[in-house]
Design a protein around this motif. Structure first.
Motif, PDB file in Angstrom:
ATOM      1  N   PHE A 177       4.733 -33.991  -9.903  1.00  0.00           N
ATOM      2  CA  PHE A 177       3.408 -33.670  -9.372  1.00  0.00           C
ATOM      3  C   PHE A 177       3.548 -33.665  -7.863  1.00  0.00           C
ATOM      4  CE2 PHE A 177      -0.281 -35.307  -7.141  1.00  0.00           C
ATOM      5  CZ  PHE A 177      -1.267 -34.395  -7.519  1.00  0.00           C
ATOM      6  N   LEU A 178       2.891 -32.707  -7.196  1.00  0.00           N
ATOM      7  CA  LEU A 178       2.909 -32.643  -5.738  1.00  0.00           C
ATOM      8  C   LEU A 178       1.488 -32.453  -5.239  1.00  0.00           C
ATOM      9  CD1 LEU A 178       4.137 -32.286  -2.902  1.00  0.00           C
ATOM     10  CD2 LEU A 178       4.615 -29.901  -3.497  1.00  0.00           C
ATOM     11  N   GLY A 179       0.993 -33.398  -4.446  1.00  0.00           N
ATOM     12  CA  GLY A 179      -0.353 -33.269  -3.911  1.00  0.00           C
ATOM     13  C   GLY A 179      -0.950 -34.609  -3.564  1.00  0.00           C
ATOM     14  N   ARG A 180      -2.177 -34.578  -3.085  1.00  0.00           N
ATOM     15  CA  ARG A 180      -2.879 -35.809  -2.737  1.00  0.00           C
ATOM     16  C   ARG A 180      -3.418 -36.458  -4.009  1.00  0.00           C
ATOM     17  NH1 ARG A 180      -4.350 -39.042   0.938  1.00  0.00           N
ATOM     18  NH2 ARG A 180      -6.330 -40.130   0.927  1.00  0.00           N
ATOM     19  N   LEU A 181      -3.268 -37.767  -4.094  1.00  0.00           N
ATOM     20  CA  LEU A 181      -3.725 -38.511  -5.266  1.00  0.00           C
ATOM     21  C   LEU A 181      -5.201 -38.848  -5.087  1.00  0.00           C
ATOM     22  CD1 LEU A 181      -0.632 -40.871  -5.713  1.00  0.00           C
ATOM     23  CD2 LEU A 181      -0.996 -38.538  -6.548  1.00  0.00           C
ATOM     24  N   PRO A 187      -5.580 -37.263 -10.754  1.00  0.00           N
ATOM     25  CA  PRO A 187      -4.289 -37.934 -10.968  1.00  0.00           C
ATOM     26  C   PRO A 187      -4.215 -38.780 -12.226  1.00  0.00           C
ATOM     27  CG  PRO A 187      -5.449 -38.841  -9.052  1.00  0.00           C
ATOM     28  CD  PRO A 187      -6.188 -37.627  -9.463  1.00  0.00           C
ATOM     29  N   LYS A 188      -5.351 -39.304 -12.691  1.00  0.00           N
ATOM     30  CA  LYS A 188      -5.309 -40.077 -13.935  1.00  0.00           C
ATOM     31  C   LYS A 188      -4.905 -39.181 -15.106  1.00  0.00           C
ATOM     32  CE  LYS A 188      -7.916 -43.270 -16.853  1.00  0.00           C
ATOM     33  NZ  LYS A 188      -9.211 -43.997 -17.048  1.00  0.00           N
ATOM     34  N   ARG A 189      -5.439 -37.964 -15.141  1.00  0.00           N
ATOM     35  CA  ARG A 189      -5.070 -37.024 -16.201  1.00  0.00           C
ATOM     36  C   ARG A 189      -3.601 -36.627 -16.071  1.00  0.00           C
ATOM     37  NH1 ARG A 189      -8.101 -31.269 -17.734  1.00  0.00           N
ATOM     38  NH2 ARG A 189      -6.950 -30.899 -19.671  1.00  0.00           N
ATOM     39  N   VAL A 190      -3.148 -36.427 -14.832  1.00  0.00           N
ATOM     40  CA  VAL A 190      -1.729 -36.141 -14.602  1.00  0.00           C
ATOM     41  C   VAL A 190      -0.874 -37.251 -15.207  1.00  0.00           C
ATOM     42  CG1 VAL A 190       0.073 -35.961 -12.836  1.00  0.00           C
ATOM     43  CG2 VAL A 190      -2.096 -34.755 -12.516  1.00  0.00           C
ATOM     44  N   GLY A 212      -2.420 -41.368  -1.897  1.00  0.00           N
ATOM     45  CA  GLY A 212      -3.871 -41.227  -1.916  1.00  0.00           C
ATOM     46  C   GLY A 212      -4.531 -42.419  -2.555  1.00  0.00           C
ATOM     47  N   GLU A 213      -5.845 -42.406  -2.549  1.00  0.00           N
ATOM     48  CA  GLU A 213      -6.624 -43.564  -2.976  1.00  0.00           C
ATOM     49  C   GLU A 213      -6.555 -43.844  -4.470  1.00  0.00           C
ATOM     50  OE1 GLU A 213      -9.392 -39.949  -2.700  1.00  0.00           O
ATOM     51  OE2 GLU A 213      -7.747 -40.819  -1.529  1.00  0.00           O
ATOM     52  N   LEU A 214      -6.086 -42.885  -5.269  1.00  0.00           N
ATOM     53  CA  LEU A 214      -6.029 -43.093  -6.718  1.00  0.00           C
ATOM     54  C   LEU A 214      -4.607 -43.368  -7.222  1.00  0.00           C
ATOM     55  CD1 LEU A 214      -8.593 -40.408  -7.979  1.00  0.00           C
ATOM     56  CD2 LEU A 214      -8.952 -42.820  -7.459  1.00  0.00           C
TER      57      LEU A 214
END
Length: 345
Positions: A177-181, A187-190, A212-214
């Motif tokens: 995965f690449l991106g902001r959390l 991100p939970k689904r990821v 990120g915050e998640l």
């Protein structure tokens, strides 16, 4: 030579910031470009790209007006909502282009954000959106539609070549995965999808490139599913291209998107994308040819498993991507469309 100032509200590198920096690189020989935002990690990224940077201690009217006095732009190119609102306040007679990089939830309803943006558009000459949904889902779309145009994002391929070797680390991921959390990326689904893949493929390793915050929410899922030992959190990499290229698949579960730079970068590197079918990503991926789109978690899992276990399928999709990337990532067309506005104003 005409001067164009790009204004952004953040101090780190992400999708919109990459687009703005790429534009500065693409037009280096035609216009004098500068990038203005909050000071921070973005400074080093822009330095490596050779982009002229005006750092701000605070994003406010005073700081932006000082930048205008120093650079004396002929055009302001503001990226996303906050920067566009500020640009409308400080522009005076300088033409403003507003560039929308995502279909934000707050813009789909009457909110402080959508109202402020609407007010700002009365000073804006042109609104560029990266996907039709950015305009069509805007609560005040009827008011702005006459000055809006869709120009899909591209990436400056030379940028990947220039920056790839700056990362001296080695990576060995099966999928990433690449991106902001953060909320838009879900991100939970990821983590849930990735966990099921890891449980079914005991050899597989998953890389999470970003922060990120998640992040803690993702870690909790991986721990609950007993797969945390095969998940690597790299943190935010200034140059994620080598880590991305090491994988056979990029997983995305976004709730909304514009036209994601991470997906474009993956495809430019020959990495298939498995994603939820949202906004601009539906225009980017040809389902079952250059990647896979689904709203069903089990289907997402199965597509990833197929790509990381079936070498013939992986090579076939990779060939398809390379055959389409010049159509998908048409830098010449992108430059031509932007230049129409730069010349006009």
């Amino acid at each position: 030579m005409k001067r164009i100032l790009h204004i952004l509200s953040t101090n780190t590198l992400s999708g919109a910031e990459n687009v703005a920096a790429d534009i500065c690189m693409m037009f280096r020989d035609e216009y004098e470009m500068a990038y203005c935002s909050l000071d921070g990690p973005i400074k080093d990224s822009l330095c490596d790209r050779g982009v002229n940077f005006f750092p701000l201690k605070k994003l406010n009217v005073l700081g932006l007006r000082e930048c205008l006095k120093t650079f004396k732009p002929d055009i302001i190119h503001a990226h996303d909502i906050r920067a566009s609102v500020y640009a409308s306040f400080i522009s005076f007679n300088i033409p403003v282009i507003s560039h929308l990089h995502g279909n934000q939830k707050a813009m789909r309803k009457i909110s402080i954000k959508s109202i402020l943006y609407l007010i700002s558009t009365f000073k804006v000459k042109t609104i560029i959106a990266v996907s039709d949904s950015c305009i069509n889902d805007f609560v005040f779309k009827r008011i702005i539609k006459r000055k809006a145009v869709v120009i899909k994002n591209v990436i400056h391929l030379k940028r990947l070549e220039i920056l790839m070797d700056k990362d001296e680390e080695s990576y060995n991921f099966d999928f990433v995965f690449l991106g902001r959390l953060s909320y838009p990326k879900d991100p939970k689904r990821v983590a849930l999808v990735a966990s099921n893949v890891l449980k079914k493929c005991s050899f597989a390793k998953f890389g999470v490139i970003g922060d990120g915050e998640l992040q803690k929410e993702m870690i909790n899922v991986f721990e609950e599913q007993n797969v945390i030992d095969r998940v690597v959190f790299t943190g935010k990499l200034p140059y994620p291209y080598k880590a991305l290229k090491s994988a056979k698949c990029l997983l995305m579960c976004s709730i909304y998107e514009g036209l994601p730079i991470a997906a474009l970068e993956a495809m430019a590197l020959g990495v298939p994308v498995v994603s939820t079918p949202v906004d601009g990503i539906k225009d980017l991926i040809i389902n079952n040819q250059t990647g896979y789109l689904s709203n069903d978690n089990i289907e997402l899992e199965n597509h990833i498993i197929d790509l990381i276990t079936n070498e013939l399928l992986y090579k076939k999709v990779r060939r398809n991507i390379y055959g389409k990337i010049k159509l998908i990532n048409n830098e010449s067309y992108f430059k031509m469309k932007l230049n129409e506005f730069y010349v006009k104003y």
